[in-house]
Scaffold this motif. Structure first.
Motif, short mmCIF file in Angstrom:
data_model
loop_
_atom_site.label_atom_id
_atom_site.label_comp_id
_atom_site.label_asym_id
_atom_site.label_seq_id
_atom_site.Cartn_x
_atom_site.Cartn_y
_atom_site.Cartn_z
N SER A 6 0.82 -1.20 0.00
CA SER A 6 0.00 0.00 0.00
C SER A 6 0.86 1.26 0.00
O SER A 6 0.57 2.24 -0.70
CB SER A 6 -0.92 -0.01 1.23
OG SER A 6 -1.81 1.09 1.21
N ALA A 34 1.16 4.15 -2.88
CA ALA A 34 0.98 5.58 -2.59
C ALA A 34 2.05 6.41 -3.28
O ALA A 34 1.77 7.51 -3.78
CB ALA A 34 1.03 5.81 -1.08
N ALA A 72 -4.77 12.76 -3.30
CA ALA A 72 -5.77 12.23 -2.38
C ALA A 72 -5.67 10.71 -2.28
O ALA A 72 -5.74 10.13 -1.19
CB ALA A 72 -7.17 12.64 -2.83
N GLU A 73 -5.49 10.03 -3.45
CA GLU A 73 -5.32 8.57 -3.43
C GLU A 73 -4.04 8.19 -2.70
O GLU A 73 -3.99 7.21 -1.95
CB GLU A 73 -5.28 8.03 -4.86
CG GLU A 73 -6.60 8.08 -5.58
CD GLU A 73 -6.75 9.36 -6.40
OE1 GLU A 73 -6.12 10.39 -6.04
OE2 GLU A 73 -7.49 9.33 -7.39
N GLU A 123 -2.60 9.88 -0.28
CA GLU A 123 -2.80 10.07 1.16
C GLU A 123 -3.56 8.89 1.75
O GLU A 123 -3.19 8.37 2.82
CB GLU A 123 -3.56 11.37 1.42
CG GLU A 123 -3.75 11.64 2.91
CD GLU A 123 -4.71 12.78 3.20
OE1 GLU A 123 -4.66 13.33 4.30
OE2 GLU A 123 -5.53 13.10 2.30
N ARG A 124 -4.62 8.44 1.08
CA ARG A 124 -5.39 7.31 1.60
C ARG A 124 -4.54 6.04 1.66
O ARG A 124 -4.59 5.29 2.65
CB ARG A 124 -6.63 7.07 0.72
CG ARG A 124 -7.75 8.08 0.94
CD ARG A 124 -9.04 7.61 0.32
NE ARG A 124 -8.96 7.58 -1.14
CZ ARG A 124 -9.26 8.63 -1.92
NH1 ARG A 124 -9.64 9.78 -1.38
NH2 ARG A 124 -9.19 8.53 -3.23
N ALA A 125 -3.77 5.80 0.62
CA ALA A 125 -2.95 4.58 0.61
C ALA A 125 -1.86 4.64 1.68
O ALA A 125 -1.53 3.61 2.30
CB ALA A 125 -2.32 4.40 -0.78
N ALA A 131 -2.03 6.31 4.56
CA ALA A 131 -2.71 6.12 5.84
C ALA A 131 -3.02 4.64 6.07
O ALA A 131 -2.88 4.13 7.20
CB ALA A 131 -3.99 6.94 5.89
N GLN A 132 -3.41 3.95 5.00
CA GLN A 132 -3.67 2.52 5.12
C GLN A 132 -2.39 1.75 5.45
O GLN A 132 -2.40 0.82 6.27
CB GLN A 132 -4.27 1.98 3.83
CG GLN A 132 -4.62 0.50 3.89
CD GLN A 132 -5.20 -0.01 2.59
OE1 GLN A 132 -4.74 0.35 1.51
NE2 GLN A 132 -6.22 -0.85 2.68
N GLN A 179 -1.69 2.10 9.05
CA GLN A 179 -2.65 1.34 9.85
C GLN A 179 -2.27 -0.14 9.90
O GLN A 179 -2.44 -0.80 10.93
CB GLN A 179 -4.05 1.50 9.27
CG GLN A 179 -5.14 0.84 10.09
CD GLN A 179 -6.52 1.06 9.51
OE1 GLN A 179 -6.66 1.59 8.40
NE2 GLN A 179 -7.55 0.68 10.23
N LEU A 207 3.11 10.68 4.76
CA LEU A 207 1.74 11.14 4.99
C LEU A 207 1.70 12.63 5.30
O LEU A 207 0.86 13.37 4.77
CB LEU A 207 1.10 10.35 6.14
CG LEU A 207 -0.35 10.69 6.48
CD1 LEU A 207 -1.26 10.45 5.28
CD2 LEU A 207 -0.82 9.88 7.68
N GLN A 258 -0.16 15.64 3.21
CA GLN A 258 -1.13 16.54 3.85
C GLN A 258 -0.74 18.00 3.68
O GLN A 258 -1.60 18.87 3.47
CB GLN A 258 -1.27 16.16 5.33
CG GLN A 258 -2.00 14.83 5.51
CD GLN A 258 -1.82 14.23 6.89
OE1 GLN A 258 -0.89 14.60 7.64
NE2 GLN A 258 -2.67 13.28 7.25
#
Length: 410
Positions: free
Chosen positions: A325, A329, A339-340, A342-344, A346-347, A350, A367, A371
């Protein structure tokens, strides 16, 4: 204010397969060797270490924990109570017969710089440089090289660069000063190839780009001499990455494609996933967005086959859903899809195990950078505040984190 759970220690317990009671028993056993009598740790003590109720165990338990988990206290998630507590005293009793050298190494571990402490902890200076070298000797060497690679995701390349290159010099001395047969020679070349690749990554992380190039090239040469196909695939992958870092994007793509055509990439889904992920980044930076998207999907498809593959070698243990992931990113970011990306990212954070401190810090900085680029400065400040760099040595990450701080200050 509540206590903060020690997620790093919890992850290490899972990695080593310890229950709370099992770790307590092992601490007591090792404590018996160090102090001449068994310790009195219980599963309750271990729960308190994991929960964060005890942030820095007593020396009687901390020394055995370092012996068992093979890393300094901060890399186990413990926090010193003050400057004096970070320099641990030695055990009060002399070691048992036959244990003196190992015990001295472990004691020295706490008062030397990171590079020297890792060298001593892994016993790298025990490798013979004269006499007859056997397959058993090379198996020990291979084990040490694997453990060195595993340390990278915990402490970063800055602490390992000097260690890895120093051990590489020792193995070269062994090549020149020892006698051995053809099988041992081939196995030794394979071990050196692995070490060169690890040293190349450490050099890159420590900011020594020129040395990284040389080490990756030597890794390929040694893997070929050792007839090590997996080592060759690893070296080709690293050479492709190095070409991309140097701005030679088309060369990086050619090398990456060649690596994907090897039998190892076709048979090992982990190698395939890593190569497809890096290929996606290469296509993205070369401006071929459809090809980058296809490579991301290919990496994810390879990830789905991980359960069908044998256990990975030490250098590939970092590669899981989190890393796939995170690499996706990077490709999204290169395509301008912030935006994609950032989501990847963050995943990735996690999913990333707490013990992988270096990789967590790397993606934490990534990340925050995203941002900032998206204009979400408050969230970026929150992200930066969560980045844990204690006992981490990576010039590459430090420089990027400094740039984020400058952007936020501006």
């Amino acid at each position: 204010m509540g206590t903060k759970r020690n997620e790093i220690l919890a992850e290490l317990l899972r990695e080593y397969g310890f229950t709370h009671r099992g770790l307590a028993a092992e601490v007591n056993r090792v404590s018996g060797h160090m102090y001449g009598r068994a310790g009195a740790a219980t599963d309750r003590d271990v729960r308190r270490w994991v929960s964060g109720a005890v942030r820095w165990p007593t020396t009687r338990y901390l020394l055995p924990l370092v012996e068992i988990l093979d890393r300094p206290p901060e890399a186990m998630g413990f926090v010193p109570r003050g400057r004096s507590s970070s320099r641990l005293p030695v055990p009060p009793r002399a070691p048992a017969p036959g244990k003196e050298e190992s015990s001295v190494k472990r004691r020295t571990f706490f008062v030397l710089p990171a590079a020297a402490s890792v060298t001593l902890a892994l016993g790298l200076d025990e490798t013979p440089t004269a006499g007859r070298l056997t397959l058993t000797d090379v198996e020990r060497i291979t084990g040490k090289v694997g453990r060195l690679a595993s340390h990278f995701t915990a402490v970063g390349g800055g602490a390992l660069y000097e260690v890895a290159t120093g051990y590489l010099d020792r193995l070269r001395d062994a090549q020149n000063g020892c006698t051995y047969g053809p099988r041992v020679e081939q196995a030794l070349h394979s071990a050196i190839a692995d070490l060169c690749s690890t040293a190349g990554w450490a050099a890159h992380d420590a900011g020594h780009g020129g040395q990284a190039r040389l080490l990756h090239a030597e890794a390929l040469q040694s893997a070929m001499l050792g007839a090590d196909k997996r080592g060759q695939a690893r070296a080709w992958s690293n050479l492709a990455l190095q070409a991309r870092i140097d701005g030679r994007h088309r060369e990086a793509l050619r090398v990456n494609r060649a690596a994907l055509e090897t039998r190892q990439a076709r048979q090992d889904p982990r190698i395939a996933a890593l190569l497809h992920s890096r290929l996606a980044i290469g296509h993205a930076r070369a401006g071929d967005h459809p090809a980058a998207a296809r490579a991301i999907l290919a990496a994810e498809a390879a990830l789905d086959r991980f359960d069908t593959a044998p256990p990975p070698p030490p250098w590939l243990r970092f590669l899981g859903a989190a890393e796939i992931s995170g690499l996706a990113a990077i490709a999204h970011r290169a395509m301008g899809r912030l935006a994609e990306a950032e989501r990847a990212t963050a995943q990735a954070l996690q999913l990333m195990p707490a013990a992988m401190r270096r990789n967590r810090a790397y993606y934490g900085v990534q990340l925050a950078e995203l941002q900032v680029a998206l204009g979400d400065l408050d969230q970026a400040r929150t992200t930066v505040a969560r980045i844990e760099t204690t006992a981490l040595s990576s010039q590459r990450i430090a420089d990027r984190l400094t740039a984020v701080h400058r952007a936020l200050d501006a």
